[in-house]
Design a protein around this motif. Structure first.
Motif, PDB file in Angstrom:
ATOM      1  N   LEU A  58      11.590  -7.057  -1.653  1.00  0.00           N
ATOM      2  CA  LEU A  58      10.424  -6.314  -2.125  1.00  0.00           C
ATOM      3  C   LEU A  58      10.602  -5.865  -3.573  1.00  0.00           C
ATOM      4  CD1 LEU A  58       9.527  -4.076   0.962  1.00  0.00           C
ATOM      5  CD2 LEU A  58       8.470  -6.231   0.272  1.00  0.00           C
ATOM      6  N   LEU A  59      11.809  -5.371  -3.893  1.00  0.00           N
ATOM      7  CA  LEU A  59      12.047  -4.859  -5.249  1.00  0.00           C
ATOM      8  C   LEU A  59      12.069  -5.962  -6.296  1.00  0.00           C
ATOM      9  CD1 LEU A  59      14.741  -2.102  -4.542  1.00  0.00           C
ATOM     10  CD2 LEU A  59      12.376  -1.758  -5.308  1.00  0.00           C
ATOM     11  N   ASN A  60      12.252  -7.193  -5.874  1.00  0.00           N
ATOM     12  CA  ASN A  60      12.201  -8.304  -6.822  1.00  0.00           C
ATOM     13  C   ASN A  60      10.779  -8.606  -7.284  1.00  0.00           C
ATOM     14  OD1 ASN A  60      14.962  -8.775  -6.930  1.00  0.00           O
ATOM     15  ND2 ASN A  60      14.935 -10.182  -5.165  1.00  0.00           N
ATOM     16  N   HIS A  61       9.802  -8.040  -6.556  1.00  0.00           N
ATOM     17  CA  HIS A  61       8.412  -8.223  -6.975  1.00  0.00           C
ATOM     18  C   HIS A  61       8.148  -7.333  -8.185  1.00  0.00           C
ATOM     19  CE1 HIS A  61       4.011  -8.190  -6.900  1.00  0.00           C
ATOM     20  NE2 HIS A  61       4.068  -9.270  -6.129  1.00  0.00           N
ATOM     21  N   PRO A  62       7.519  -7.842  -9.228  1.00  0.00           N
ATOM     22  CA  PRO A  62       7.367  -7.059 -10.469  1.00  0.00           C
ATOM     23  C   PRO A  62       6.475  -5.826 -10.323  1.00  0.00           C
ATOM     24  CG  PRO A  62       6.125  -9.124 -10.580  1.00  0.00           C
ATOM     25  CD  PRO A  62       6.991  -9.210  -9.368  1.00  0.00           C
ATOM     26  N   ASP A  63       5.609  -5.789  -9.316  1.00  0.00           N
ATOM     27  CA  ASP A  63       4.689  -4.658  -9.169  1.00  0.00           C
ATOM     28  C   ASP A  63       5.167  -3.618  -8.154  1.00  0.00           C
ATOM     29  OD1 ASP A  63       2.743  -5.526 -11.033  1.00  0.00           O
ATOM     30  OD2 ASP A  63       2.012  -6.990  -9.569  1.00  0.00           O
ATOM     31  N   ILE A  64       6.382  -3.795  -7.611  1.00  0.00           N
ATOM     32  CA  ILE A  64       6.957  -2.808  -6.680  1.00  0.00           C
ATOM     33  C   ILE A  64       8.121  -2.129  -7.384  1.00  0.00           C
ATOM     34  CG2 ILE A  64       8.090  -2.443  -4.456  1.00  0.00           C
ATOM     35  CD1 ILE A  64       6.548  -4.840  -3.386  1.00  0.00           C
ATOM     36  N   THR A  65       8.023  -0.809  -7.566  1.00  0.00           N
ATOM     37  CA  THR A  65       9.032  -0.089  -8.364  1.00  0.00           C
ATOM     38  C   THR A  65      10.038   0.689  -7.527  1.00  0.00           C
ATOM     39  OG1 THR A  65       7.558   1.836  -8.553  1.00  0.00           O
ATOM     40  CG2 THR A  65       7.400   0.159 -10.271  1.00  0.00           C
ATOM     41  N   ALA A  66       9.708   1.019  -6.277  1.00  0.00           N
ATOM     42  CA  ALA A  66      10.637   1.771  -5.435  1.00  0.00           C
ATOM     43  C   ALA A  66      10.306   1.514  -3.974  1.00  0.00           C
ATOM     44  CB  ALA A  66      10.563   3.268  -5.727  1.00  0.00           C
ATOM     45  N   VAL A  67      11.350   1.489  -3.114  1.00  0.00           N
ATOM     46  CA  VAL A  67      11.182   1.230  -1.679  1.00  0.00           C
ATOM     47  C   VAL A  67      12.094   2.169  -0.905  1.00  0.00           C
ATOM     48  CG1 VAL A  67      11.418  -0.462   0.184  1.00  0.00           C
ATOM     49  CG2 VAL A  67      10.621  -1.203  -2.075  1.00  0.00           C
ATOM     50  N   SER A  68      11.577   2.744   0.178  1.00  0.00           N
ATOM     51  CA  SER A  68      12.383   3.597   1.040  1.00  0.00           C
ATOM     52  C   SER A  68      11.772   3.601   2.435  1.00  0.00           C
ATOM     53  CB  SER A  68      12.452   5.019   0.479  1.00  0.00           C
ATOM     54  OG  SER A  68      13.344   5.818   1.219  1.00  0.00           O
ATOM     55  N   LEU A  85       6.594   2.396  -0.137  1.00  0.00           N
ATOM     56  CA  LEU A  85       6.909   1.723  -1.400  1.00  0.00           C
ATOM     57  C   LEU A  85       5.920   2.135  -2.473  1.00  0.00           C
ATOM     58  CD1 LEU A  85       4.795  -1.057  -1.579  1.00  0.00           C
ATOM     59  CD2 LEU A  85       6.192  -1.562   0.400  1.00  0.00           C
ATOM     60  N   ARG A  86       6.425   2.230  -3.680  1.00  0.00           N
ATOM     61  CA  ARG A  86       5.592   2.602  -4.834  1.00  0.00           C
ATOM     62  C   ARG A  86       5.282   1.355  -5.643  1.00  0.00           C
ATOM     63  NH1 ARG A  86       3.866   6.921  -7.405  1.00  0.00           N
ATOM     64  NH2 ARG A  86       4.964   8.296  -5.963  1.00  0.00           N
ATOM     65  N   THR A  87       3.999   1.240  -6.030  1.00  0.00           N
ATOM     66  CA  THR A  87       3.558   0.066  -6.773  1.00  0.00           C
ATOM     67  C   THR A  87       3.018   0.478  -8.140  1.00  0.00           C
ATOM     68  OG1 THR A  87       1.269   0.127  -5.983  1.00  0.00           O
ATOM     69  CG2 THR A  87       2.895  -1.006  -4.597  1.00  0.00           C
ATOM     70  N   THR A  88       2.878  -0.492  -9.005  1.00  0.00           N
ATOM     71  CA  THR A  88       2.230  -0.250 -10.289  1.00  0.00           C
ATOM     72  C   THR A  88       0.718  -0.369 -10.108  1.00  0.00           C
ATOM     73  OG1 THR A  88       2.389  -2.591 -10.849  1.00  0.00           O
ATOM     74  CG2 THR A  88       4.190  -1.147 -11.569  1.00  0.00           C
ATOM     75  N   PRO A  89      -0.070   0.282 -10.970  1.00  0.00           N
ATOM     76  CA  PRO A  89      -1.533   0.144 -10.869  1.00  0.00           C
ATOM     77  C   PRO A  89      -1.953  -1.306 -11.117  1.00  0.00           C
ATOM     78  CG  PRO A  89      -0.923   1.988 -12.295  1.00  0.00           C
ATOM     79  CD  PRO A  89       0.338   1.217 -12.042  1.00  0.00           C
ATOM     80  N   GLY A  90      -2.990  -1.729 -10.416  1.00  0.00           N
ATOM     81  CA  GLY A  90      -3.469  -3.096 -10.578  1.00  0.00           C
ATOM     82  C   GLY A  90      -2.761  -4.066  -9.647  1.00  0.00           C
ATOM     83  N   ASN A  91      -3.386  -5.176  -9.377  1.00  0.00           N
ATOM     84  CA  ASN A  91      -2.832  -6.253  -8.544  1.00  0.00           C
ATOM     85  C   ASN A  91      -2.456  -5.788  -7.137  1.00  0.00           C
ATOM     86  OD1 ASN A  91      -2.975  -8.166 -10.679  1.00  0.00           O
ATOM     87  ND2 ASN A  91      -1.036  -7.380 -11.504  1.00  0.00           N
ATOM     88  N   LEU A  92      -3.146  -4.746  -6.637  1.00  0.00           N
ATOM     89  CA  LEU A  92      -2.774  -4.194  -5.337  1.00  0.00           C
ATOM     90  C   LEU A  92      -2.978  -5.214  -4.219  1.00  0.00           C
ATOM     91  CD1 LEU A  92      -4.082  -0.510  -5.465  1.00  0.00           C
ATOM     92  CD2 LEU A  92      -1.716  -1.292  -5.352  1.00  0.00           C
ATOM     93  N   ALA A  93      -4.046  -5.974  -4.278  1.00  0.00           N
ATOM     94  CA  ALA A  93      -4.323  -6.942  -3.217  1.00  0.00           C
ATOM     95  C   ALA A  93      -3.205  -7.982  -3.125  1.00  0.00           C
ATOM     96  CB  ALA A  93      -5.671  -7.625  -3.467  1.00  0.00           C
ATOM     97  N   LYS A  94      -2.789  -8.509  -4.266  1.00  0.00           N
ATOM     98  CA  LYS A  94      -1.708  -9.502  -4.265  1.00  0.00           C
ATOM     99  C   LYS A  94      -0.387  -8.880  -3.825  1.00  0.00           C
ATOM    100  CE  LYS A  94      -3.698 -12.545  -7.807  1.00  0.00           C
ATOM    101  NZ  LYS A  94      -3.484 -13.173  -9.146  1.00  0.00           N
ATOM    102  N   THR A  95      -0.144  -7.643  -4.265  1.00  0.00           N
ATOM    103  CA  THR A  95       1.106  -6.961  -3.882  1.00  0.00           C
ATOM    104  C   THR A  95       1.156  -6.741  -2.384  1.00  0.00           C
ATOM    105  OG1 THR A  95       1.150  -5.842  -6.029  1.00  0.00           O
ATOM    106  CG2 THR A  95       2.539  -4.938  -4.284  1.00  0.00           C
ATOM    107  N   LEU A  96       0.040  -6.262  -1.796  1.00  0.00           N
ATOM    108  CA  LEU A  96       0.004  -6.032  -0.353  1.00  0.00           C
ATOM    109  C   LEU A  96       0.146  -7.336   0.424  1.00  0.00           C
ATOM    110  CD1 LEU A  96      -2.752  -3.311   0.151  1.00  0.00           C
ATOM    111  CD2 LEU A  96      -0.311  -3.112   0.608  1.00  0.00           C
ATOM    112  N   ALA A  97      -0.442  -8.407  -0.083  1.00  0.00           N
ATOM    113  CA  ALA A  97      -0.312  -9.706   0.576  1.00  0.00           C
ATOM    114  C   ALA A  97       1.154 -10.157   0.573  1.00  0.00           C
ATOM    115  CB  ALA A  97      -1.185 -10.741  -0.123  1.00  0.00           C
ATOM    116  N   PHE A  98       1.858  -9.898  -0.536  1.00  0.00           N
ATOM    117  CA  PHE A  98       3.286 -10.240  -0.613  1.00  0.00           C
ATOM    118  C   PHE A  98       4.092  -9.407   0.373  1.00  0.00           C
ATOM    119  CE2 PHE A  98       7.406  -8.940  -2.395  1.00  0.00           C
ATOM    120  CZ  PHE A  98       8.066 -10.159  -2.395  1.00  0.00           C
ATOM    121  N   VAL A  99       3.798  -8.102   0.470  1.00  0.00           N
ATOM    122  CA  VAL A  99       4.524  -7.229   1.400  1.00  0.00           C
ATOM    123  C   VAL A  99       4.306  -7.692   2.836  1.00  0.00           C
ATOM    124  CG1 VAL A  99       4.723  -4.877   2.290  1.00  0.00           C
ATOM    125  CG2 VAL A  99       4.449  -5.250  -0.162  1.00  0.00           C
TER     126      VAL A  99
END
Length: 816
Positions: free
Chosen positions: A504-514, A644-658
């Motif tokens: 998950l952290l290797n994704h550029p739009d995910i900054t923290a995971v717990s 998990l904390r994400t960056t603003p924008g690209n939420l749909a693609k980020t959620l699909a990756f998760v």
């Protein structure tokens, strides 16, 4: 009768079309509002009344204060249920519940395939659950269905959900297995009963019940953990107050001994107290506001205020109807005089007006009932179960309809009826009838009363809107934006989590995971910590929140002193406190010091030495209805949520990756996600519904008042038509005529404003008592309400005033 009805219809619906339309529309609006609010109130009072013995059924809750902090809870200690039956003769039966926040449930098919869901209503229950709560068991033996440790009872809906409607109808569900994922692995449980679906109007719900005999902690004698919802069924002749006094004896005998201190038994004292109280089960939904409620409850304050709004709307409508009905019928003065001269009895005149009024109101009520039946289901967001409410099966409904029709009908017809009967025929024949001082005074009182109500409702709407905006915009102490929360039921992430986290952290739009056992918006569903400093005997209750590494960074908490948990330290016995906990424990320089946690499991007490490694800023884990309480953060690795904390924008693609990563790593755990800010907003879902509720019905009330005001301005202007014409002939300007016609309305609104301000302040101060954090009742709110009321009134009457002021004076002098 036929001739009378034809005459009634011709006079009201053809001859006086505008007046009739205004009157009918305002009454229909008012009756619809009252019936909708009645439906809401009726549904709220229906909660928990479906049990045959609801009048003898109580929940035992805990009122606790320690170190000046309220730790009251809807739950009680595990051994309390058995102790109630053993030591208090008035208690016939007692049972307990405990509910998992989230649990993964799976059904395996013979072909190796499986279906699974994340269930939020999986409930642990004692074997005598159905002896206390008389739910109908559709299949199975009610006496034995929860006896065995691996036994479960499912609802009809759950049975169909996992096995299908066909298998259920053929009776093939009984004896089948469902697998519950507890402590990291699926365990088989056999279906020993199928229960009817619980009504929505309950303070708790369940989809699946499993026996508490499978839980070793259910038999503990530990009195310091309030971890079970405990219910007592009293004997028919039992006195609840006497039973509650005996609960104080249980505190003295068991709780004081466990804590090593003497708690006060009175919650009005300034000292620490511990008190078990009996809550009638039918009162829980509207009056209980403890931590760890099984559902979001309603509020008796909202019920009272809603009832007040309904009463205000009804009063405005009745006053409006009285005014317009009176004005309309005074135009018939000559007709009535001729009838009386022709020999019509006074009683016939009197009851003629009353019957016409009641008949007119009855037509409005029929229309309102039709609208109500089509619309009351839309109140479901603020009153769960109202969509299924059968209001025509309630005798109270017919009584309310009868009262509304008779009250409105008689009130509207009584004044013109009395006037027409009492006044001499010669007076009725005069064109100036209706302009008497008494009649004008009566109308003024009606208008002032309407605006008292309207201004009160305007203030209330502004305050409710401000409070909800305050709740939504208040800084909770952490950054809740761009945080995704995924359900991970009880150790679902036990295996391969580090690899999953790295992916998950290797994704550029995910900054923290717990991971976390609880996130803000969940409320408090954790077993409390009982902390004490070295050498002390008394404990301080602290709410624990558990998270894995990076929990603080993911949620955006602020560390004031010390450090976060880190892998280069041994932090399994470390703890991070908030500011309130530091103060409650009396710690001056907490970082680096040690405290002790007392924990009792399966009747064995253990003291764990914990090192304080950090202090975080106070945040609102719970709703703003509650004060911030002492809490601690502990390091644990497997929990109910992936955060998990994400960056603003690209939420749909980020959620699909998760979701893709989740399904590949944990194929047997269903993926479900939400956003933390949305989860936090759900705490105020009912307040948001109440805001719309207030605004809708306040708008209706003001609209009804304005309809009446407009009609009255037409009547008053017509009364003074000749006077205006004479004034204009003598040189009066348009502005002067406008001032002449509007000054009375300004005076009436001003008087109403003075009366309404204290009423509105009292009502809103009472409602704001629901919240620990609230907006202020600023002076400008009342000033704005007054300006709005005056502005709306002037806009309403000015059109008619302008027509009269600009009319040709010759036409005015000819007016009859």
């Amino acid at each position: 009768m036929k001739r009378y009805l034809i005459s009634f219809i011709r006079r009201h619906f053809f001859k006086n079309k505008i007046s009739t339309a205004i009157n009918l529309f305002s009454l229909v609006l008012a009756f619809t509002s009252c019936l909708l609010i009645y439906s809401y109130i009726l549904n709220e009072f229906k909660y928990d009344t479906s049990f045959a013995q609801h009048d003898r059924l109580y929940r035992v809750a805990s009122k606790v204060r320690m170190g000046g902090v309220d730790f009251s809870s809807a739950m009680a200690a595990p051994p309390l249920a058995k102790t109630l039956v053993r030591e208090i003769p008035e208690v016939q039966k007692a049972t307990r519940l405990w509910q998992w926040p989230i649990l993964s449930v799976k059904k395996e098919n013979v072909n190796g395939e499986s279906i699974s869901y994340n269930e939020q209503l999986v409930t642990e229950a004692d074997s005598n659950f159905f002896d206390v709560f008389d739910f109908k068991l559709l299949q199975g033996d009610i006496q034995t269905c929860l006896k065995n440790p691996n036994a479960i009872v499912v609802t009809e809906e759950t049975a169909i959900k996992y096995f299908g409607a066909e298998a259920y109808s053929k009776g093939e569900v009984m004896g089948q297995n469902l697998h519950l994922k507890i402590f990291g692995r699926y365990r088989p449980y056999q279906i020993m009963g199928i229960c009817e679906n619980p009504p929505k109007q309950l303070h708790f719900g369940f989809s699946l019940l499993f026996s508490s005999n499978a839980d070793p902690d259910s038999n503990t004698d530990h009195w310091l953990n309030n971890t079970y919802y405990t219910y007592a069924l009293l004997a028919p002749a039992a006195n609840a107050s006497a039973v509650e006094e005996k609960l104080g004896t249980i505190v003295k005998k068991h709780v004081n001994q466990g804590y090593g201190k003497q708690f006060a038994l009175n919650d009005e004292t300034a000292a620490d107290y511990w008190k078990f109280i009996l809550q009638p089960i039918t009162s829980i939904h509207l009056t209980s506001d403890f931590e760890r409620e099984l559902k979001a409850n309603g509020s008796i304050r909202n019920i009272k205020i809603s009832g007040g709004i309904a009463l205000m709307i009804l009063l405005i409508a009745i006053l409006n109807y009285m005014n317009l009905f009176m004005v309309g019928n005074f135009r018939r003065a000559k007709e009535i005089a001729v009838r009386k001269i022709s020999g019509m009895k006074k009683s016939t005149v009197f009851w003629g007006f009353i019957s016409e009024s009641v008949l007119f109101v009855s037509i409005a009520m029929l229309l309102a009932l039709c609208i109500t039946f089509l619309s009351y289901g839309f109140l479901e967001p603020i009153s769960t179960g109202i969509r299924d409410l059968a209001i025509l099966q309630e005798p109270l409904t017919y009584l309310l309809i009868l009262m509304l029709v008779l009250l409105s009908g008689v009130a509207g017809g009584i004044y013109p009826a009395l006037k027409m009967v009492e006044v001499k025929n010669i007076t009725l024949l005069k064109s100036a009838f209706g302009e008497s001082k008494g009649g004008n005074t009566f109308r003024q009182v009606l208008v002032i009363s309407q605006f008292v109500i309207a201004i009160t409702l305007i203030v209330s709407s502004i305050v409710v809107s401000r409070q909800l905006n305050f709740l939504m915009n208040k800084n909770p102490g952490f950054d809740k934006e761009h945080v995704v929360v995924c359900d991970a039921p009880v150790f679902a992430l036990r295996q391969n989590f580090e690899n999953f986290k790295t992916r998950l952290l290797n994704h550029p739009d995910i900054t923290a995971v717990s991971t976390a056992n609880t996130v803000p918006g969940d409320g408090d569903f954790n077993f409390p910590l009982y902390l004490k400093k070295e050498g002390e005997t008394s404990h301080q209750v602290v709410i624990p929140y558990e998270g894995s590494y990076d929990f603080i960074a993911t949620l955006g908490l602020e560390i004031l002193d010390g450090r976060d948990f880190a892998k280069n330290y041994d932090d399994q016995n470390s703890i991070i406190l908030n500011e309130t906990a530091v103060r409650a424990l009396g710690l001056n320089d907490p970082v680096g010091t040690f405290i002790y946690n007392s924990e009792v499991r399966a009747n064995t007490e253990e003291l764990t030495r914990l090192k304080i490694v950090g202090v975080v800023k106070d945040i609102h884990f719970e709703s703003y209805h509650k004060q911030i309480r002492p809490f601690a953060i502990q390091l644990r690795n497997f929990h109910n949520y992936l955060v998990l904390r994400t960056t603003p924008g690209n939420l749909a693609k980020t959620l699909a990756f998760v979701e893709e990563s989740w399904n590949e790593t944990y194929p047997d755990a269903p993926f479900k996600s939400t956003f933390l800010d949305k989860k936090f907003e759900m705490l105020y879902q009912k307040e948001a519904g109440m805001k719309l509720f207030f605004l809708l019905f306040t708008g209706m009330a003001i609209f009804i008042a304005l309809i009446g005001l407009f009609a009255l301005s037409v009547f008053i202007t017509n009364q003074r038509t000749k006077e205006i014409g004479i004034r204009k002939v003598n040189g009066a300007k348009v502005v002067e005529v406008l001032a002449l016609l509007n000054k009375d309305f300004i005076k009436w609104v001003s008087i109403a404003y003075v009366i309404s301000c204290p009423l509105a302040w009292y009502a809103m101060d009472y409602w704001l008592g629901n919240f620990a954090y609230k907006t202020s009742l600023s002076w400008w709110i009342f000033a704005l309400a007054g300006v709005l009321a005056l502005g709306i009134a002037l806009l309403t009457v000015s059109f008619q005033s302008w027509k009269a002021a600009t009319r040709n004076p010759v036409e005015a002098l000819r007016y009859e």
